[in-house]
Design a protein around this motif. Structure first.
Motif, PDB file in Angstrom:
ATOM      1  N   ASP A 296     -19.768  31.011 -26.700  1.00  0.00           N
ATOM      2  CA  ASP A 296     -20.313  29.778 -27.253  1.00  0.00           C
ATOM      3  C   ASP A 296     -20.790  28.883 -26.107  1.00  0.00           C
ATOM      4  OD1 ASP A 296     -17.890  29.667 -29.895  1.00  0.00           O
ATOM      5  OD2 ASP A 296     -20.016  30.171 -30.019  1.00  0.00           O
ATOM      6  N   LEU A 297     -21.797  28.073 -26.382  1.00  0.00           N
ATOM      7  CA  LEU A 297     -22.287  27.147 -25.364  1.00  0.00           C
ATOM      8  C   LEU A 297     -21.266  26.041 -25.126  1.00  0.00           C
ATOM      9  CD1 LEU A 297     -26.053  26.801 -26.373  1.00  0.00           C
ATOM     10  CD2 LEU A 297     -25.111  28.073 -24.440  1.00  0.00           C
ATOM     11  N   ALA A 298     -21.165  25.609 -23.870  1.00  0.00           N
ATOM     12  CA  ALA A 298     -20.184  24.585 -23.516  1.00  0.00           C
ATOM     13  C   ALA A 298     -20.437  23.285 -24.259  1.00  0.00           C
ATOM     14  CB  ALA A 298     -20.204  24.351 -22.003  1.00  0.00           C
ATOM     15  N   HIS A 299     -21.712  22.961 -24.481  1.00  0.00           N
ATOM     16  CA  HIS A 299     -21.988  21.695 -25.171  1.00  0.00           C
ATOM     17  C   HIS A 299     -21.547  21.769 -26.635  1.00  0.00           C
ATOM     18  CE1 HIS A 299     -25.500  22.390 -27.825  1.00  0.00           C
ATOM     19  NE2 HIS A 299     -25.851  23.295 -26.956  1.00  0.00           N
ATOM     20  N   GLU A 300     -21.471  22.979 -27.211  1.00  0.00           N
ATOM     21  CA  GLU A 300     -20.942  23.133 -28.566  1.00  0.00           C
ATOM     22  C   GLU A 300     -19.437  22.868 -28.578  1.00  0.00           C
ATOM     23  OE1 GLU A 300     -22.059  27.079 -29.578  1.00  0.00           O
ATOM     24  OE2 GLU A 300     -24.155  26.565 -30.018  1.00  0.00           O
ATOM     25  N   ALA A 301     -18.757  23.316 -27.528  1.00  0.00           N
ATOM     26  CA  ALA A 301     -17.320  23.039 -27.409  1.00  0.00           C
ATOM     27  C   ALA A 301     -17.076  21.540 -27.299  1.00  0.00           C
ATOM     28  CB  ALA A 301     -16.755  23.753 -26.185  1.00  0.00           C
ATOM     29  N   LEU A 302     -17.907  20.853 -26.512  1.00  0.00           N
ATOM     30  CA  LEU A 302     -17.762  19.412 -26.358  1.00  0.00           C
ATOM     31  C   LEU A 302     -18.000  18.705 -27.688  1.00  0.00           C
ATOM     32  CD1 LEU A 302     -17.244  17.131 -24.320  1.00  0.00           C
ATOM     33  CD2 LEU A 302     -19.712  17.036 -23.923  1.00  0.00           C
ATOM     34  N   HIS A 303     -18.970  19.185 -28.449  1.00  0.00           N
ATOM     35  CA  HIS A 303     -19.258  18.591 -29.763  1.00  0.00           C
ATOM     36  C   HIS A 303     -18.046  18.733 -30.685  1.00  0.00           C
ATOM     37  CE1 HIS A 303     -21.407  17.494 -33.412  1.00  0.00           C
ATOM     38  NE2 HIS A 303     -20.950  18.598 -33.973  1.00  0.00           N
ATOM     39  N   VAL A 304     -17.408  19.890 -30.680  1.00  0.00           N
ATOM     40  CA  VAL A 304     -16.219  20.111 -31.506  1.00  0.00           C
ATOM     41  C   VAL A 304     -15.103  19.154 -31.090  1.00  0.00           C
ATOM     42  CG1 VAL A 304     -14.386  21.754 -32.075  1.00  0.00           C
ATOM     43  CG2 VAL A 304     -16.763  22.511 -32.019  1.00  0.00           C
ATOM     44  N   MET A 311      -8.894  17.001 -26.952  1.00  0.00           N
ATOM     45  CA  MET A 311      -9.281  17.162 -25.556  1.00  0.00           C
ATOM     46  C   MET A 311      -9.226  18.616 -25.084  1.00  0.00           C
ATOM     47  SD  MET A 311      -9.961  14.104 -24.375  1.00  0.00           S
ATOM     48  CE  MET A 311      -9.776  14.198 -22.601  1.00  0.00           C
ATOM     49  N   LEU A 312      -8.574  19.480 -25.876  1.00  0.00           N
ATOM     50  CA  LEU A 312      -8.338  20.856 -25.442  1.00  0.00           C
ATOM     51  C   LEU A 312      -8.721  21.834 -26.541  1.00  0.00           C
ATOM     52  CD1 LEU A 312      -7.048  22.807 -23.309  1.00  0.00           C
ATOM     53  CD2 LEU A 312      -4.870  22.443 -24.499  1.00  0.00           C
ATOM     54  N   LEU A 313      -9.468  22.876 -26.156  1.00  0.00           N
ATOM     55  CA  LEU A 313      -9.826  23.949 -27.077  1.00  0.00           C
ATOM     56  C   LEU A 313      -9.365  25.276 -26.492  1.00  0.00           C
ATOM     57  CD1 LEU A 313     -13.491  23.379 -28.379  1.00  0.00           C
ATOM     58  CD2 LEU A 313     -11.425  23.623 -29.758  1.00  0.00           C
ATOM     59  N   PHE A 314      -8.787  26.115 -27.343  1.00  0.00           N
ATOM     60  CA  PHE A 314      -8.428  27.446 -26.898  1.00  0.00           C
ATOM     61  C   PHE A 314      -9.584  28.403 -27.178  1.00  0.00           C
ATOM     62  CE2 PHE A 314      -4.370  26.495 -25.437  1.00  0.00           C
ATOM     63  CZ  PHE A 314      -3.770  25.605 -26.311  1.00  0.00           C
ATOM     64  N   VAL A 315      -9.717  29.399 -26.317  1.00  0.00           N
ATOM     65  CA  VAL A 315     -10.840  30.330 -26.378  1.00  0.00           C
ATOM     66  C   VAL A 315     -10.311  31.700 -26.792  1.00  0.00           C
ATOM     67  CG1 VAL A 315     -12.819  31.279 -25.134  1.00  0.00           C
ATOM     68  CG2 VAL A 315     -11.902  29.026 -24.494  1.00  0.00           C
ATOM     69  N   CYS A 316     -10.899  32.257 -27.846  1.00  0.00           N
ATOM     70  CA  CYS A 316     -10.435  33.538 -28.373  1.00  0.00           C
ATOM     71  C   CYS A 316     -11.581  34.539 -28.452  1.00  0.00           C
ATOM     72  CB  CYS A 316      -9.824  33.365 -29.764  1.00  0.00           C
ATOM     73  SG  CYS A 316      -8.301  32.409 -29.771  1.00  0.00           S
ATOM     74  N   ASP A 317     -11.262  35.779 -28.175  1.00  0.00           N
ATOM     75  CA  ASP A 317     -12.200  36.882 -28.324  1.00  0.00           C
ATOM     76  C   ASP A 317     -11.615  37.829 -29.359  1.00  0.00           C
ATOM     77  OD1 ASP A 317     -13.670  39.340 -26.031  1.00  0.00           O
ATOM     78  OD2 ASP A 317     -14.147  38.759 -28.087  1.00  0.00           O
ATOM     79  N   ARG A 318     -12.240  37.857 -30.539  1.00  0.00           N
ATOM     80  CA  ARG A 318     -11.749  38.655 -31.665  1.00  0.00           C
ATOM     81  C   ARG A 318     -10.270  38.362 -31.967  1.00  0.00           C
ATOM     82  NH1 ARG A 318     -14.322  44.179 -29.427  1.00  0.00           N
ATOM     83  NH2 ARG A 318     -13.709  43.083 -27.526  1.00  0.00           N
ATOM     84  N   GLY A 319      -9.967  37.078 -31.949  1.00  0.00           N
ATOM     85  CA  GLY A 319      -8.626  36.635 -32.319  1.00  0.00           C
ATOM     86  C   GLY A 319      -7.642  36.546 -31.183  1.00  0.00           C
ATOM     87  N   LEU A 330     -15.529  20.007 -18.920  1.00  0.00           N
ATOM     88  CA  LEU A 330     -16.898  20.008 -19.463  1.00  0.00           C
ATOM     89  C   LEU A 330     -17.693  18.826 -18.909  1.00  0.00           C
ATOM     90  CD1 LEU A 330     -16.168  20.925 -23.201  1.00  0.00           C
ATOM     91  CD2 LEU A 330     -16.816  22.457 -21.342  1.00  0.00           C
ATOM     92  N   LEU A 331     -17.079  17.662 -18.943  1.00  0.00           N
ATOM     93  CA  LEU A 331     -17.768  16.457 -18.453  1.00  0.00           C
ATOM     94  C   LEU A 331     -18.053  16.554 -16.952  1.00  0.00           C
ATOM     95  CD1 LEU A 331     -15.839  13.659 -20.390  1.00  0.00           C
ATOM     96  CD2 LEU A 331     -18.076  14.632 -20.934  1.00  0.00           C
ATOM     97  N   HIS A 332     -17.096  17.096 -16.210  1.00  0.00           N
ATOM     98  CA  HIS A 332     -17.283  17.238 -14.765  1.00  0.00           C
ATOM     99  C   HIS A 332     -18.438  18.170 -14.447  1.00  0.00           C
ATOM    100  CE1 HIS A 332     -16.158  17.212 -10.553  1.00  0.00           C
ATOM    101  NE2 HIS A 332     -16.228  18.527 -10.533  1.00  0.00           N
ATOM    102  N   ALA A 333     -18.663  19.163 -15.323  1.00  0.00           N
ATOM    103  CA  ALA A 333     -19.760  20.112 -15.126  1.00  0.00           C
ATOM    104  C   ALA A 333     -21.092  19.550 -15.589  1.00  0.00           C
ATOM    105  CB  ALA A 333     -19.457  21.424 -15.852  1.00  0.00           C
ATOM    106  N   GLY A 334     -21.103  18.338 -16.149  1.00  0.00           N
ATOM    107  CA  GLY A 334     -22.354  17.737 -16.593  1.00  0.00           C
ATOM    108  C   GLY A 334     -22.749  18.115 -18.003  1.00  0.00           C
ATOM    109  N   VAL A 335     -21.826  18.695 -18.763  1.00  0.00           N
ATOM    110  CA  VAL A 335     -22.131  19.070 -20.144  1.00  0.00           C
ATOM    111  C   VAL A 335     -22.183  17.804 -20.996  1.00  0.00           C
ATOM    112  CG1 VAL A 335     -21.353  20.394 -22.159  1.00  0.00           C
ATOM    113  CG2 VAL A 335     -21.012  21.289 -19.840  1.00  0.00           C
ATOM    114  N   ALA A 336     -23.163  17.750 -21.875  1.00  0.00           N
ATOM    115  CA  ALA A 336     -23.303  16.563 -22.745  1.00  0.00           C
ATOM    116  C   ALA A 336     -23.648  17.004 -24.148  1.00  0.00           C
ATOM    117  CB  ALA A 336     -24.390  15.638 -22.199  1.00  0.00           C
TER     118      ALA A 336
END
Length: 336
Positions: A296-304, A311-319, A330-336
């Motif tokens: 998923d795109l990082a900016h989609e994670a920020l939107h969620v 402030m925290l999202l866990f990342v899963c691959d097929r569960g 995300l913010l430090h990387a410039g994601v908006a």
């Protein structure tokens, strides 16, 4: 079809309407001048410098809150602070007593806006700050008000004349609040050396590359991902959260599948309820927490995160749990 002024107001009153508009602007300008003159007062300037110092040193976020028109100003202030390098989030007082206080951590500070300083809706937030030693910063016009007396640092705003002829609708007072918020944000911006390049990173029209980053490029991986089993104790979960410093831990089953989440807020509620730290964390976890995939795109994670106020999202691959991504990364990387 256009409508002439003479058809919507009595003939000859157009000039009076213009005079009213100009008078409103003049009253607002007077209020801004009064605010500016406050900075020439030694005590006010010293308080402002203390406020800036606390916000510069905060390890977490600035939790901005207010009710009514002050709440609207607080939302705008939150957006300005965040876009100029000071992580901030708005807390609605009406939601605070229904679980949202759990998002306030010991690393945060609360900035409370209230012209009168007596809005009853702010009571639970004040009590929470006192109970858990969360620094409370305030902006109010009443020195003897509840908010002013409870605050660790209080900026006393000038008592200004409202442009409203009935002195009822907040007009000049909110204009002054808004201007002070901008002055505060710009002061912090310059103190941080926040550049034009930094600013563009935080906005949709910034660098395209930041908007195309994928979650896998920014997420914590391997041993950096906090995780425990659901039969682990509250103490074990606390130790794991402390080790990873992400503000939460994943709860996984024996196959490494994400089945729950446990955050600082969950821990605080458990401790407040006097739960024994030997209790299994599975009793207190959030079941089926929000997750995202590595592609998923990082900016989609920020939107969620913004949408769900987390402030925290866990990342899963097929569960299966494969990572965790924090808003600050995300913010430090410039994601908006």
């Amino acid at each position: 079809m256009s409508t002439s002024v003479s058809k919507i107001v009595p003939f000859g009153s157009g000039g009076r309407i213009v005079e009213t508009a100009c008078r409103s602007l003049s009253i607002a300008a007077t209020g801004l001048n009064e605010l500016e003159s406050r900075f020439g007062q030694r005590e006010f300037a010293a308080t402002f410098l203390r406020l800036v110092g606390v916000l510069m040193q905060v390890r977490g976020r600035v939790i901005v809150t207010g009710i009514g028109k002050s709440g609207i100003v607080a939302r705008k202030m939150t957006a300005t602070l965040t876009s100029t390098g000071t992580p901030a989030i708005f807390l609605h007082p009406a939601d605070a007593g229904h679980g949202d206080l759990g998002m306030v951590t010991p690393d945060d500070v609360v900035l409370m806006l209230s012209h009168s300083g007596e809005s009853t809706e702010l009571g639970p937030i004040i009590q929470y700050c006192k109970r858990f030693a969360i620094p409370l910063l305030a902006m109010t016009a009443r020195a003897q008000s509840t908010v002013a007396q409870a605050a660790d640092i209080c900026i006393l705003m000038p008592e200004v004349q409202e442009a409203c002829p009935n002195a009822l609708a907040p007009t000049t007072s909110t204009t002054v609040q808004m201007a002070f918020g901008d002055a505060l944000a710009i002061s912090l911006m310059e103190m941080r050396g926040f550049s034009a390049d930094d600013f563009h990173k935080f906005h949709p029209n910034g660098r395209l590359g930041a908007q195309l980053l994928k979650v896998r490029e920014l997420m914590a991986k391997g041993d950096d991902v906090p995780q425990v089993r659901q039969d682990a104790s509250l103490l074990d979960a606390t130790i794991e959260m402390t080790r990873a410093r992400l503000g939460g831990t994943a709860i996984t089953d024996h196959e490494g599948r994400l089945i729950g989440a446990f955050t600082d807020g969950d821990l605080r509620r458990a401790v407040t309820a006097k739960q024994n730290l030997t209790e299994p964390v599975g009793r207190f976890m959030t079941v089926t927490p929000q997750a995202i995939t590595p592609d998923d795109l990082a900016h989609e994670a920020l939107h969620v995160m913004h949408e769900r106020n987390i402030m925290l999202l866990f990342v899963c691959d097929r569960g299966r749990l494969v990572g965790a991504v924090h808003m600050h990364d995300l913010l430090h990387a410039g994601v908006a």
